[in-house]
Design a protein around this motif. Structure first.
Motif, PDB file in Angstrom:
ATOM      1  N   PRO A  46       0.945  -1.352   0.122  1.00 53.53           N
ATOM      2  CA  PRO A  46      -0.033   0.028  -0.023  1.00 53.53           C
ATOM      3  C   PRO A  46       0.837   1.328   0.184  1.00 53.53           C
ATOM      4  CG  PRO A  46       0.207  -0.915   2.112  1.00 53.53           C
ATOM      5  CD  PRO A  46       1.018  -1.606   1.442  1.00 53.53           C
ATOM      6  N   LEU A  47       2.149   1.134  -0.259  1.00 50.31           N
ATOM      7  CA  LEU A  47       2.944   2.476  -0.068  1.00 50.31           C
ATOM      8  C   LEU A  47       2.657   3.526  -1.290  1.00 50.31           C
ATOM      9  CD1 LEU A  47       6.625   0.767   0.795  1.00 50.31           C
ATOM     10  CD2 LEU A  47       4.976   2.003   2.485  1.00 50.31           C
ATOM     11  N   VAL A  48       2.102   3.258  -2.131  1.00 50.59           N
ATOM     12  CA  VAL A  48       1.765   4.407  -2.965  1.00 50.59           C
ATOM     13  C   VAL A  48       0.950   5.224  -2.682  1.00 50.59           C
ATOM     14  CG1 VAL A  48       2.240   2.986  -5.209  1.00 50.59           C
ATOM     15  CG2 VAL A  48      -0.021   2.823  -4.204  1.00 50.59           C
ATOM     16  N   LEU A  49       0.146   4.641  -1.520  1.00 51.99           N
ATOM     17  CA  LEU A  49      -1.053   5.567  -0.897  1.00 51.99           C
ATOM     18  C   LEU A  49      -0.228   6.538   0.004  1.00 51.99           C
ATOM     19  CD1 LEU A  49      -3.658   3.012   0.126  1.00 51.99           C
ATOM     20  CD2 LEU A  49      -3.600   4.436  -1.890  1.00 51.99           C
ATOM     21  N   PHE A  50       0.982   6.509   0.461  1.00 49.68           N
ATOM     22  CA  PHE A  50       1.547   7.362   1.562  1.00 49.68           C
ATOM     23  C   PHE A  50       2.834   8.096   0.818  1.00 49.68           C
ATOM     24  CE2 PHE A  50      -0.346   3.607   3.651  1.00 49.68           C
ATOM     25  CZ  PHE A  50      -1.059   4.208   4.425  1.00 49.68           C
ATOM     26  N   LEU A  51       3.221   7.481  -0.161  1.00 49.31           N
ATOM     27  CA  LEU A  51       4.554   8.455  -0.747  1.00 49.31           C
ATOM     28  C   LEU A  51       3.919   9.176  -2.195  1.00 49.31           C
ATOM     29  CD1 LEU A  51       7.162   5.463  -0.805  1.00 49.31           C
ATOM     30  CD2 LEU A  51       6.914   7.257   0.732  1.00 49.31           C
ATOM     31  N   LYS A  52       4.568  10.470  -2.061  1.00 42.87           N
ATOM     32  CA  LYS A  52       4.147  11.408  -2.974  1.00 42.87           C
ATOM     33  C   LYS A  52       4.967  10.815  -4.248  1.00 42.87           C
ATOM     34  CE  LYS A  52       4.846  16.223  -4.407  1.00 42.87           C
ATOM     35  NZ  LYS A  52       5.437  17.537  -4.138  1.00 42.87           N
ATOM     36  N   PRO A  53       3.913  10.783  -5.340  1.00 43.02           N
ATOM     37  CA  PRO A  53       4.524  10.143  -6.615  1.00 43.02           C
ATOM     38  C   PRO A  53       5.728  11.170  -7.086  1.00 43.02           C
ATOM     39  CG  PRO A  53       2.375  11.025  -7.101  1.00 43.02           C
ATOM     40  CD  PRO A  53       2.732  10.909  -5.633  1.00 43.02           C
ATOM     41  N   PRO A  54       6.814  10.657  -7.839  1.00 41.84           N
ATOM     42  CA  PRO A  54       7.718  11.343  -8.681  1.00 41.84           C
ATOM     43  C   PRO A  54       7.022  11.939  -9.789  1.00 41.84           C
ATOM     44  CG  PRO A  54       8.296   9.105  -8.975  1.00 41.84           C
ATOM     45  CD  PRO A  54       7.227   9.009  -7.752  1.00 41.84           C
ATOM     46  N   LYS A  55       7.695  12.855 -10.436  1.00 41.83           N
ATOM     47  CA  LYS A  55       6.918  13.462 -11.487  1.00 41.83           C
ATOM     48  C   LYS A  55       7.239  12.366 -12.652  1.00 41.83           C
ATOM     49  CE  LYS A  55       7.814  17.234 -15.010  1.00 41.83           C
ATOM     50  NZ  LYS A  55       8.395  18.373 -15.492  1.00 41.83           N
ATOM     51  N   PHE A  56       5.940  12.194 -13.458  1.00 42.72           N
ATOM     52  CA  PHE A  56       5.779  11.028 -14.218  1.00 42.72           C
ATOM     53  C   PHE A  56       6.552  11.841 -15.606  1.00 42.72           C
ATOM     54  CE2 PHE A  56       4.109   8.642 -17.990  1.00 42.72           C
ATOM     55  CZ  PHE A  56       4.128   7.344 -17.250  1.00 42.72           C
ATOM     56  N   ASN A  57       7.656  11.065 -15.974  1.00 38.86           N
ATOM     57  CA  ASN A  57       8.371  11.445 -17.386  1.00 38.86           C
ATOM     58  C   ASN A  57       9.079  10.383 -17.983  1.00 38.86           C
ATOM     59  OD1 ASN A  57      10.320  11.146 -15.755  1.00 38.86           O
ATOM     60  ND2 ASN A  57      10.529  13.339 -15.233  1.00 38.86           N
ATOM     61  N   ARG A  58       9.701  10.482 -19.058  1.00 38.79           N
ATOM     62  CA  ARG A  58      10.225   9.515 -19.694  1.00 38.79           C
ATOM     63  C   ARG A  58      11.630   8.927 -18.909  1.00 38.79           C
ATOM     64  NH1 ARG A  58      13.894  11.017 -24.920  1.00 38.79           N
ATOM     65  NH2 ARG A  58      15.064  11.841 -23.043  1.00 38.79           N
ATOM     66  N   THR A  59      12.037   9.503 -17.882  1.00 41.39           N
ATOM     67  CA  THR A  59      13.114   8.756 -17.040  1.00 41.39           C
ATOM     68  C   THR A  59      12.281   7.963 -16.211  1.00 41.39           C
ATOM     69  OG1 THR A  59      14.382  11.065 -17.000  1.00 41.39           O
ATOM     70  CG2 THR A  59      14.549   9.223 -15.265  1.00 41.39           C
ATOM     71  N   LEU A  60      11.194   8.139 -15.639  1.00 37.77           N
ATOM     72  CA  LEU A  60      10.562   7.152 -14.743  1.00 37.77           C
ATOM     73  C   LEU A  60      10.071   6.026 -15.499  1.00 37.77           C
ATOM     74  CD1 LEU A  60       9.355   6.348 -11.959  1.00 37.77           C
ATOM     75  CD2 LEU A  60       7.304   7.722 -12.582  1.00 37.77           C
ATOM     76  N   LEU A  61       9.757   6.209 -16.681  1.00 35.97           N
ATOM     77  CA  LEU A  61       9.113   5.098 -17.353  1.00 35.97           C
ATOM     78  C   LEU A  61      10.241   4.078 -17.708  1.00 35.97           C
ATOM     79  CD1 LEU A  61       6.761   3.950 -18.655  1.00 35.97           C
ATOM     80  CD2 LEU A  61       7.075   5.326 -20.909  1.00 35.97           C
ATOM     81  N   ILE A  62      11.434   4.688 -18.112  1.00 34.29           N
ATOM     82  CA  ILE A  62      12.557   3.987 -18.608  1.00 34.29           C
ATOM     83  C   ILE A  62      13.143   3.114 -17.362  1.00 34.29           C
ATOM     84  CG2 ILE A  62      14.883   4.049 -19.346  1.00 34.29           C
ATOM     85  CD1 ILE A  62      14.389   6.368 -21.019  1.00 34.29           C
ATOM     86  N   TYR A  63      13.129   3.819 -16.203  1.00 33.26           N
ATOM     87  CA  TYR A  63      13.588   3.165 -14.909  1.00 33.26           C
ATOM     88  C   TYR A  63      12.637   1.873 -14.766  1.00 33.26           C
ATOM     89  CZ  TYR A  63      14.356   2.396 -10.026  1.00 33.26           C
ATOM     90  OH  TYR A  63      14.835   1.932  -8.616  1.00 33.26           O
ATOM     91  N   ALA A  64      11.183   2.151 -14.711  1.00 33.72           N
ATOM     92  CA  ALA A  64      10.347   0.941 -14.250  1.00 33.72           C
ATOM     93  C   ALA A  64      10.528   0.045 -15.293  1.00 33.72           C
ATOM     94  CB  ALA A  64       8.993   1.623 -14.264  1.00 33.72           C
ATOM     95  N   ILE A  65      10.781   0.259 -16.686  1.00 32.52           N
ATOM     96  CA  ILE A  65      10.778  -0.757 -17.777  1.00 32.52           C
ATOM     97  C   ILE A  65      12.055  -1.566 -17.587  1.00 32.52           C
ATOM     98  CG2 ILE A  65      10.788  -1.355 -20.199  1.00 32.52           C
ATOM     99  CD1 ILE A  65       8.882   0.970 -20.453  1.00 32.52           C
ATOM    100  N   GLY A  66      13.288  -0.680 -17.583  1.00 31.10           N
ATOM    101  CA  GLY A  66      14.550  -1.367 -17.611  1.00 31.10           C
ATOM    102  C   GLY A  66      15.013  -2.072 -16.204  1.00 31.10           C
TER     103      GLY A  66
END
Length: 320
Positions: A46-66
């Motif tokens: 459930p941590l997504v409910l308590f942590l402020k999301p980082p700015k969604f951009n290409r960097t975050l997407l590459i990090y998640a996919i890679g």
């Protein structure tokens, strides 16, 4: 790197080395894509409910996919196909060399002469594995791990860029035109750690969606109540270790270290992962240690020692 950062880097590599044995135990009850999806589902909820999301951009997407989708989907698949925990941990470390090279070309970070020599020695160790494929390292598993290493490398660079962007944002003062860039080591550690944890959790949520869809397509029959009901206690406990220790603690600390130091200083420590991985696999799964495995490990460990000697070449550009 400070002594504290050095200690944290060693701790993370120990956790990740032991983690390969827990992955093998988890795969006894769950297929690889499902196990990977469960890993990141519990990482995010459930941590997504308590942590402020980082700015969604290409960097975050590459990090998640890679870092999450490519690395773990292919590592879990490789082990499902028969790759042993110890050899998987060893071969995956090609990502270190790829990351340092990417950091040099993309981030303009310096690379020393001894780091280059260390990388070459480490590659010799990895070549020993390539010459002994079969048995507990099938060709299909070998290819999967190489793909996983490439994914992890790009994820490391994305993590470094995300940390640099966050540090730059926090150092803005007053008007937009006045920006003070501080050394990474002088930032606020608590804020940096929370930012790193948020990156892992929200990156895990993105990965979870992709992995569930992939598992539903390629492992349709596994999505039955019986799969979860019949899973052994050992597999459930292994999943818990993979989620809360390896992912949340391990990747949170690793992202923090990359944010506080250059990638070329942090990444060589990952060469300790196969050492811990092989020792754990021998003790807990009975993996057989052969002469060529020992030779490969010796070469890779030697590469680590050489890469950390303080003999520097001139800088290509000022590192971030």
């Amino acid at each position: 790197m400070t002594p504290i950062h050095t200690g944290l880097a060693i701790l993370v590599t120990f956790i990740w080395g032991v983690n390969f044995t827990f992955i093998a135990w988890g795969l006894e009850s769950f297929p690889p894509l499902m196990l990977t999806a469960l890993r990141f589902f519990f990482t995010a909820i459930p941590l997504v409910l308590f942590l402020k999301p980082p700015k969604f951009n290409r960097t975050l997407l590459i990090y998640a996919i890679g870092t999450f989708v490519m690395q773990y989907a292919f590592v879990f698949t490789a082990m499902h196909l028969g790759a042993s925990p110890g050899l998987t941990a060893l071969l995956l470390q090609i990502q270190i060399f790829i990351t340092v090279l990417l950091a040099y070309f993309i981030l303009d970070e310096e690379v020393s002469r001894m780091q280059i020599i260390g990388m070459l020695v480490g590659i010799l160790g990895l070549s020993v594995i390539a010459l002994n494929l079969g048995g507990d390292m099938p060709l299909a598993g070998f290819i999967c791990i190489l793909i996983a290493a490439i994914g992890w490398s790009f994820g490391n660079i994305a993590s470094k860029q995300a940390s640099a962007q966050a540090a730059l944002k926090t150092t803005q003062h007053g008007h937009e035109s006045e920006i003070t860039v501080v050394s990474p080591s002088t930032g606020k550690n608590k804020a940096s750690a929370l930012s790193a944890l948020a990156l892992v959790v929200w990156g895990g949520l993105i990965a979870c969606v992709m992995l569930i869809l992939s598992s539903l397509i390629f492992e349709t029959e596994a999505w039955q109540l019986a799969t979860f009901a019949d899973a052994s206690l050992k597999s459930w406990l292994s999943l818990g270790f993979i989620v809360y220790v390896s992912t949340l603690i391990g990747f949170g600390l690793w992202a923090h270290l990359l944010g506080q130091n250059t990638a070329s200083k942090v990444m060589p420590f990952a060469l300790l992962v196969p050492v811990f991985g092989m020792i754990t696999s021998v003790l807990l799964t009975g993996e057989v240690v052969t002469w060529w495995k020992m030779l490969a490990m010796t070469l890779i460990l030697s590469g680590l020692l050489l890469a950390n000697l303080k003999i520097r070449l001139g800088k290509k550009h000022q590192p971030i």
